[in-house]
Design an enzyme around this catalytic site. Structure first.
Site, PDB file in Angstrom:
ATOM      1  N   GLY A 238       0.842  -1.196   0.000  1.00 50.60           N
ATOM      2  CA  GLY A 238       0.000   0.000   0.000  1.00 50.60           C
ATOM      3  C   GLY A 238       0.861   1.224   0.000  1.00 50.60           C
ATOM      4  O   GLY A 238       2.077   1.158   0.181  1.00 50.60           O
TER       5      GLY A 238
ATOM      6  N   PHE B 202       2.651   8.757   4.032  1.00 50.45           N
ATOM      7  CA  PHE B 202       4.017   8.589   4.478  1.00 50.45           C
ATOM      8  C   PHE B 202       4.972   8.070   3.448  1.00 50.45           C
ATOM      9  O   PHE B 202       6.150   8.322   3.469  1.00 50.45           O
ATOM     10  CB  PHE B 202       4.045   7.569   5.591  1.00 50.45           C
ATOM     11  CG  PHE B 202       3.980   8.232   6.891  1.00 50.45           C
ATOM     12  CD1 PHE B 202       5.044   8.958   7.336  1.00 50.45           C
ATOM     13  CD2 PHE B 202       2.845   8.154   7.652  1.00 50.45           C
ATOM     14  CE1 PHE B 202       4.993   9.605   8.535  1.00 50.45           C
ATOM     15  CE2 PHE B 202       2.786   8.798   8.847  1.00 50.45           C
ATOM     16  CZ  PHE B 202       3.858   9.522   9.300  1.00 50.45           C
TER      17      PHE B 202
ATOM     18  N   ASP C 270      -2.729   8.816  15.335  1.00 51.70           N
ATOM     19  CA  ASP C 270      -3.382   8.478  14.064  1.00 51.70           C
ATOM     20  C   ASP C 270      -4.127   7.149  14.178  1.00 51.70           C
ATOM     21  O   ASP C 270      -3.935   6.245  13.378  1.00 51.70           O
ATOM     22  CB  ASP C 270      -2.358   8.452  12.928  1.00 51.70           C
ATOM     23  CG  ASP C 270      -3.010   8.591  11.548  1.00 51.70           C
ATOM     24  OD1 ASP C 270      -4.196   9.007  11.489  1.00 51.70           O
ATOM     25  OD2 ASP C 270      -2.356   8.290  10.541  1.00 51.70           O
TER      26      ASP C 270
END
Ligand SMILES: *[C@@H]1O[C@H](CO)[C@@H](O)[C@H](O)[C@H]1NC(C)=O
Ligand SMILES: *[C@@H]1O[C@H](CO)[C@@H](O)[C@H](O)[C@H]1NC(C)=O
Ligand SMILES: *[C@@H]1O[C@H](CO)[C@@H](O)[C@H](O)[C@H]1NC(C)=O
Ligand SMILES: *[C@@H]1O[C@H](CO)[C@@H](O)[C@H](O)[C@H]1NC(C)=O
Ligand SMILES: *[C@@H]1O[C@H](CO)[C@@H](O)[C@H](O)[C@H]1NC(C)=O
Ligand SMILES: *[C@@H]1O[C@H](CO)[C@@H](O)[C@H](O)[C@H]1NC(C)=O
Ligand SMILES: *[C@@H]1O[C@H](CO)[C@@H](O)[C@H](O)[C@H]1NC(C)=O
Ligand SMILES: *[C@@H]1O[C@H](CO)[C@@H](O)[C@H](O)[C@H]1NC(C)=O
Ligand SMILES: *[C@@H]1O[C@H](CO)[C@@H](O)[C@H](O)[C@H]1NC(C)=O
Ligand SMILES: *[C@@H]1O[C@H](CO)[C@@H](O)[C@H](O)[C@H]1NC(C)=O
Ligand SMILES: *[C@@H]1O[C@H](CO)[C@@H](O)[C@H](O)[C@H]1NC(C)=O
Length: 655
Positions: free
Chosen positions: A355, A359, A472
């Site tokens: 994925g 970031f 997060d």
């Protein structure tokens, strides 16, 4: 001439360059590839070109003039050809404060730039930094702020030479007749006219913008003059527009376009353009929701400050890339070599890509001893920033808990940091709730995973001598291991701070839809803002719905608001995921929903702590559970009629 058909296309041959001179004053009646080449999600939408598709989570689209522009008259000439273009565009997000990227005017050797991401970077760039010199030049009209790319604000214009990192950037606006700078907001849907003049002899690009109604300013907004331009321009190039989006809807529209490579582009007639305005209904999202969204911006851990960067530039060490620096030796158990990781991931091959997010990319790898790992590549701007980041990350490496994704080690190559984690074969929680109708997670498993995560988060908040704020928490950061046990991942955003100390970070990170409302004003993530995000995850899992569902009706758009409304009206059971009906007792589901709402209480002081949550989800019939209090907190202060005067005692009083 009929005013409603202001379309003129004139092409003729001149020797030796193919002269291009067109004016699309509207896109009405332009229906086929002879007139405009539309790539991927770009489409005609009545009289305009829309570049992205609202219903796709990731979308990009490009619109090119079908024939290439001749940019060099002969291959041994260093001079380029010149052109002049003008167009009208509008950029309108559905939620004004959601992240978005704007659009780019593009000059490209190909209609499909290799490696372009579908989600970010205008649909034309990779997230690698200038991998090779390829012919691609863009003028970005950027409505998002990526501090890691030195963006000054969320409303700027830049010149990009085959890299998302602009050569030059200026705030959007124009110079008026007395030379005063008038800022122009590009993200409120207003129609903006742009002029781009490209002089291939002097290698100069001028960009000018002004809202419709303002005549062409004489001084350009941006002027870039540099022979390096020649490296990014091939003999023939496609010319057009490109844009991309992530989950947040942003309409990028091109309303008119003219171009000439033989003189000044023809003036666009700016009367009668359609107007695109923010929907007034979006203001009916509650203050809390807006606040939750406001903080937004796809902020990144731009751990580097410009100052540091300059400092580093000055005192730059002899070598650039691979030298191991002293400070690196201080950090942590296992430093992997780049070769080791490259081998493990087959050279970071796209087949091993698990994925990619804000970031960087995550690859699956297999170490030489057969251990499966996930390798997360994080880009960084400066070594100084990297060093600070490493200090944090290395502390993270010491955290160990059955409900955390274990970090194994790290590696640095240049400014790229690679973090090595245990591989989680059963992917992330959200895929089991949203993506797999056939392998839907049942009630028991959902409840178990939520309890697992609560334990992991409780460990971060209370299980250690320092409070670790995750910052997060979201369902895509919750991973399932081979035993379907929930584990909290991605400590990349986490920031440590000592018990009792007030953290003074100014960087807001996190994900829209999960961010606690107070982060809009104070920007200091705390353990209670984590609790809020965790509450959103509870609701997401119990209801089988995303935190913000833009396609749903207005009352149902924001999950928390919707569930709370149902709760206040005594119908909270209706919020439960219909696909798992019959698997739970009504009381259990109700308790979970109430807990989710209590965690999302607008006042951070009143949210339960993760200790309270664990007691409730894991504890033995937790006697300590203040069930009545939970019921009150779940209303989010919208008291059930009759007890308006009653004060609700804080569950965890301020420290
Ligand atoms: C612009 O278009 C309007 C109608 O759409 C027409 O009335 C007007 O004359 C045009 N202006 C110019 C300069 O062509
Ligand atoms: C496309 O439009 C042009 C006129 O703009 C027309 O001559 C041509 O036949 C059309 N082609 C197709 C495939 O419809
Ligand atoms: C957007 O994409 C979906 C498929 O992902 C497609 O069904 C839909 O028609 C597209 N919408 C528009 C307006 O093109
Ligand atoms: C450029 O190349 C052509 C042949 O390809 C040659 O005739 C011409 O003299 C060259 N011009 C210069 C300035 O080298
Ligand atoms: C530009 O594209 C053409 C094909 O469209 C290709 O042959 C050429 O090599 C490309 N130029 C560069 C510099 O990549
Ligand atoms: C130009 O802009 C400046 C400041 O932006 C303003 O003070 C000035 O009045 C403007 N001049 C005109 C002629 O509009
Ligand atoms: C760009 O703007 C500068 C300053 O107004 C001007 O001198 C120059 O000729 C312009 N260049 C082009 C290519 O329009
Ligand atoms: C480009 O710049 C050169 C040198 O400044 C100038 O002589 C020429 O007229 C300019 N060309 C165009 C098309 O503006
Ligand atoms: C494989 O190697 C990694 C790192 O070198 C180590 O952490 C792990 O324990 C090893 N696994 C086995 C099964 O030996
Ligand atoms: C989870 O992963 C393990 C190991 O890959 C696999 O054996 C198991 O079947 C998976 N569980 C589910 C529910 O898919
Ligand atoms: C934040 O804290 C650091 C020390 O932890 C201090 O040096 C810095 O000045 C503080 N910044 C602000 C804005 O208070």
């Amino acid at each position: 001439m009929l005013p409603l058909i202001p379309l003129l296309v004139v092409q003729f041959f001149l020797s030796p360059t193919f002269a291009v001179n067109f004016l699309y004053n509207s896109f009405t009646g332009i229906v086929n590839a002879t007139d405009l080449t539309l790539i991927n999600d770009a489409r005609f939408d009545s009289s305009v070109v829309r570049l992205t598709n609202d219903s796709n989570q990731y979308s990009f689209g490009r619109a090119f003039y079908p024939t290439k522009l001749t940019m060099r008259s002969s291959s041994n000439s260093s001079a380029l050809s010149s052109f002049s273009t003008s167009f009208v565009f509008s950029i309108l997000p559905t939620i004004a404060t959601s992240p978005g990227f704007g659009l780019a005017f593009v000059l490209s050797n190909t209609t499909s730039p290799p490696g372009a991401l579908a989600s970010q970077y205008f649909g034309i760039f990779t997230d690698d930094k200038v991998p090779t010199v390829a012919p691609l030049l863009a003028v970005e009209f950027d409505t998002g702020r990526n501090p890691e790319f030195n963006d000054p604000d969320d409303n700027h214009i830049g010149i990009d030479l085959n890299s998302i990192i602009s050569e030059t950037i200026v705030t959007a606006g124009y110079y008026n007749s007395t030379g005063g700078f008038v800022p122009v907001r590009m993200r409120n849907g207003q129609n903006i006219r742009a002029w781009i003049d490209f002089n291939g002899t002097s290698f100069e690009i001028n960009v000018t913008i002004a809202p419709i109604g303002v005549s062409r300013p004489s001084r350009p907004t941006l002027s870039f003059k540099n022979p390096v331009i020649a490296n990014y321009v091939s003999a023939e190039m496609y010319v057009g527009f490109s844009a991309s989006k992530t989950e947040w809807i942003e309409a990028q529209r091109v309303l008119a376009w003219s171009l000439s490579n033989t003189g000044v582009a023809r003036e666009i007639n700016t009367t009668n353009f359609p107007l695109f305005e923010p929907e007034s209904s979006s203001s009916s999202l509650s203050a809390g929701a807006i606040a939750g969204i406001t903080v937004g911006s796809v902020a990144f851990v731009a751990t580097c400050a410009t100052g540091f960067y300059l400092y580093w530039r000055k005192s730059k060490l002899k070598d650039e890339e691979d030298e191991i620096e002293d400070w690196e030796l201080e950090y942590w158990p296992h430093r992997f070599s780049y070769e080791e990781l490259s081998q493990a991931t087959n050279g970071f091959s796209s087949e091993d890509l698990l994925g990619s997010g804000g970031f960087g990319k995550v690859y699956k790898g297999t170490l030489s001893n057969g251990t499966e790992v996930a390798v997360k590549c994080v880009n960084h701007d400066s070594k100084q920033g990297l060093r600070e980041f490493m200090a944090e990350i290395s502390s993270m490496g010491r955290l160990q808990h059955k409900n955390l994704v274990q970090m194994r080690g790290w590696c640095r190559k240049g400014n790229q940091l690679m973090l090595v984690y245990d591989y989680m074969p059963n992917r992330s929680l959200n895929t089991w709730i949203f993506n797999q109708p056939t392998k839907l997670l049942g009630w028991e498993q959902r409840r178990k995973v939520l309890a697992d995560v609560a334990e992991g988060l409780n460990y971060l908040h209370h299980g250690w001598d320092q409070v670790v704020v995750h910052r997060d928490i979201k369902s895509s950061n919750i991973l399932l291991d081979s035993d379907m046990q929930g584990r909290l991942g991605d400590f990349g955003l986490a920031k440590l701070y000592q018990h009792g100390e007030v953290p003074n970070t100014t960087r807001v990170v996190g994900t829209l839809g999960y961010l606690a409302p107070e982060l809009a004003t104070v920007a200091v993530p705390t353990s209670s803002s984590d609790v809020y995000s965790y509450g959103v995850v509870i609701l997401e899992v119990a209801c089988g719905r995303k935190p913000i569902e833009l396609s749903a009706s207005e009352e149902e758009t924001v999950l928390i608001e919707w569930v709370r409304e149902l709760y206040v009206n005594g119908k909270v059971g209706e919020a439960a995921d219909p696909r798992i009906r019959g698997q739970y007792e009504a009381g259990e589901m109700e308790l979970l929903l109430k807990l989710g709402l209590a965690c999302c209480h607008p006042d951070p002081q009143r949210r339960p702590t993760m200790k309270d949550v664990v007691a409730l989800l894991v504890g033995e019939q937790a006697a300590a559970t203040p069930a009545d209090l939970l019921s009150e907190l779940a209303t989010g202060d919208r008291r059930i009629s009759g007890d308006e005067s009653e004060e609700v005692a804080p569950l965890n009083p301020p420290v």
